[in-house]
Write an enzyme that holds these catalytic residues in place. Structure first.
Site, PDB file in Angstrom:
ATOM      1  CD  GLU A 198      -2.745   2.050   0.678  1.00 39.77           C
ATOM      2  OE1 GLU A 198      -2.054   1.395  -0.451  1.00 39.77           O
ATOM      3  OE2 GLU A 198      -3.361   1.833   0.929  1.00 39.77           O
ATOM      4  CG  ASP A 199      -0.527   5.190  -1.376  1.00 40.50           C
ATOM      5  OD1 ASP A 199      -1.120   4.655  -0.531  1.00 40.50           O
ATOM      6  OD2 ASP A 199      -1.438   5.651  -2.101  1.00 40.50           O
ATOM      7  CG  ASP A 228      -4.673   9.874   6.515  1.00 41.09           C
ATOM      8  OD1 ASP A 228      -3.935  11.031   7.348  1.00 41.09           O
ATOM      9  OD2 ASP A 228      -5.339   9.910   6.412  1.00 41.09           O
ATOM     10  CG  PHE A 276      -2.717  15.250   1.045  1.00 42.51           C
ATOM     11  CD1 PHE A 276      -3.777  14.787   1.486  1.00 42.51           C
ATOM     12  CD2 PHE A 276      -2.264  15.737  -0.669  1.00 42.51           C
ATOM     13  CE1 PHE A 276      -4.076  13.365   0.234  1.00 42.51           C
ATOM     14  CE2 PHE A 276      -3.025  15.285  -1.257  1.00 42.51           C
ATOM     15  CZ  PHE A 276      -4.081  13.475  -1.293  1.00 42.51           C
ATOM     16  NE  ARG A 303      -2.526   8.131  -9.652  1.00 41.40           N
ATOM     17  CZ  ARG A 303      -3.810   8.315  -8.403  1.00 41.40           C
ATOM     18  NH1 ARG A 303      -3.001   7.731  -7.529  1.00 41.40           N
ATOM     19  NH2 ARG A 303      -5.150   7.647  -8.471  1.00 41.40           N
TER      20      ARG A 303
HETATM   21  P1  IMP Z   1      -6.856   5.866   4.978  1.00 42.92           P
HETATM   22  O1  IMP Z   1      -8.082   4.384   4.765  1.00 42.92           O
HETATM   23  O2  IMP Z   1      -6.958   6.700   6.445  1.00 42.92           O
HETATM   24  O3  IMP Z   1      -5.881   4.980   6.281  1.00 42.92           O
HETATM   25  O4  IMP Z   1      -5.818   6.222   3.888  1.00 42.92           O
HETATM   26  C1  IMP Z   1      -5.962   6.074   3.037  1.00 42.92           C
HETATM   27  C2  IMP Z   1      -5.291   6.722   1.355  1.00 42.92           C
HETATM   28  O5  IMP Z   1      -6.082   7.677   1.715  1.00 42.92           O
HETATM   29  C3  IMP Z   1      -4.205   6.269   0.643  1.00 42.92           C
HETATM   30  O6  IMP Z   1      -4.559   4.574   0.393  1.00 42.92           O
HETATM   31  C4  IMP Z   1      -4.312   7.147  -0.432  1.00 42.92           C
HETATM   32  O7  IMP Z   1      -5.430   6.388  -1.402  1.00 42.92           O
HETATM   33  C5  IMP Z   1      -4.827   7.715   0.695  1.00 42.92           C
HETATM   34  N1  IMP Z   1      -4.242   8.745   1.125  1.00 42.92           N
HETATM   35  C6  IMP Z   1      -4.293   9.201   2.908  1.00 42.92           C
HETATM   36  N2  IMP Z   1      -3.000  10.506   2.403  1.00 42.92           N
HETATM   37  C7  IMP Z   1      -2.400  10.865   1.557  1.00 42.92           C
HETATM   38  C8  IMP Z   1      -2.075  11.654   1.129  1.00 42.92           C
HETATM   39  O8  IMP Z   1      -1.001  12.251   2.247  1.00 42.92           O
HETATM   40  N3  IMP Z   1      -1.720  12.079  -0.201  1.00 42.92           N
HETATM   41  C9  IMP Z   1      -2.271  11.263  -1.008  1.00 42.92           C
HETATM   42  N4  IMP Z   1      -3.260   9.772  -0.734  1.00 42.92           N
HETATM   43  C10 IMP Z   1      -3.066   9.332   0.719  1.00 42.92           C
HETATM   44 MG    MG Z   2      -4.112   3.782  -1.499  1.00 43.60          MG
END
Ligand code: IMP
Ligand code: MG
Length: 173
Positions: free
Chosen positions: A94-95, A98, A147, A160
């Site tokens: 996963e990237d 958060d 972000f 990207r």
């Molecule tokens: P979570 O469910 O809040 O953990 O969100 C995870 C997803 O939100 C990641 O897979 C990203 O697609 C997106 N995301 C969260 N923070 C960022 C950021 O700083 N930049 C770009 N995408 C983000």
């Molecule tokens: Mg993602």
């Protein structure tokens, strides 16, 4: 945009994560990487190239409802895997983690497919934002609450392609 993590620093860290993955799996064990589209595609490509031994990959796409830059907590499956996971050693790629809501959902649905093992590798983590205590065995870099874009990550589908990780604006939100 401010460069937070340069391309050579990413390359060095990704090689370390690849080495750790192989060390933990054992030298001959097939490792099945499940990358989350679209953000993880570049990480997957570099991680896979840096790994020794047998490795395969598949892709899954998820979407959070809501158009903002923060997760709404609701997740839906947009594209499923091509093959089953039963009895396989699976690593989610996963990237960024958060709040952890996306990853928590994904781990639940993949665990239900009875892999032999299920671990997670995230290029980035924002620990201060976590809402659920989701296990992530491999983290590339922990970053502050900003972000970020580049190296696969987007803001409204842009940026990207950047070879580095950059921060947009101030606090995320
Ligand atoms: P979570 O469910 O809040 O953990 O969100 C995870 C997803 O939100 C990641 O897979 C990203 O697609 C997106 N995301 C969260 N923070 C960022 C950021 O700083 N930049 C770009 N995408 C983000
Ligand atoms: Mg993602």
């Amino acid at each position: 945009m401010e460069v937070l993590i340069a391309a050579d620093a990413i390359a060095g860290r990704v090689a370390e994560v690849a080495r750790d993955l192989r060390r933990d799996a054992g030298p001959e064990t097939p490792v099945h990487l499940v990358a989350v589209l679209k953000g993880a595609f570049m990480f997957l490509g570099d991680l896979m190239r840096a790994m020794d031994g047998p490795v395969t990959c598949d892709f899954i796409a998820l979407s959070s409802y809501g158009a903002g830059s923060t997760s709404s907590g609701e997740v839906r499956l947009l594209k499923d895997l091509d093959t089953g996971l039963e009895g396989r050693d699976v690593v989610i790629v996963e990237d960024i983690v958060d709040t952890g809501l996306t990853l928590s959902y994904l781990q639940d649905i993949l665990r239900a497919r009875a892999p032999k093992s299920l671990r997670t590798a995230c290029l980035l983590s924002k620990p201060s934002r976590r809402q659920v205590d989701v296990p992530v065995e491999y983290i590339g870099f922990s970053i502050e609450d900003r972000f970020v874009v580049g190296y696969g990550l987007d803001f409204q589908e842009r940026h990207r392609h950047l070879p580095h990780i950059a921060a947009i604006g101030g606090e995320a939100g």
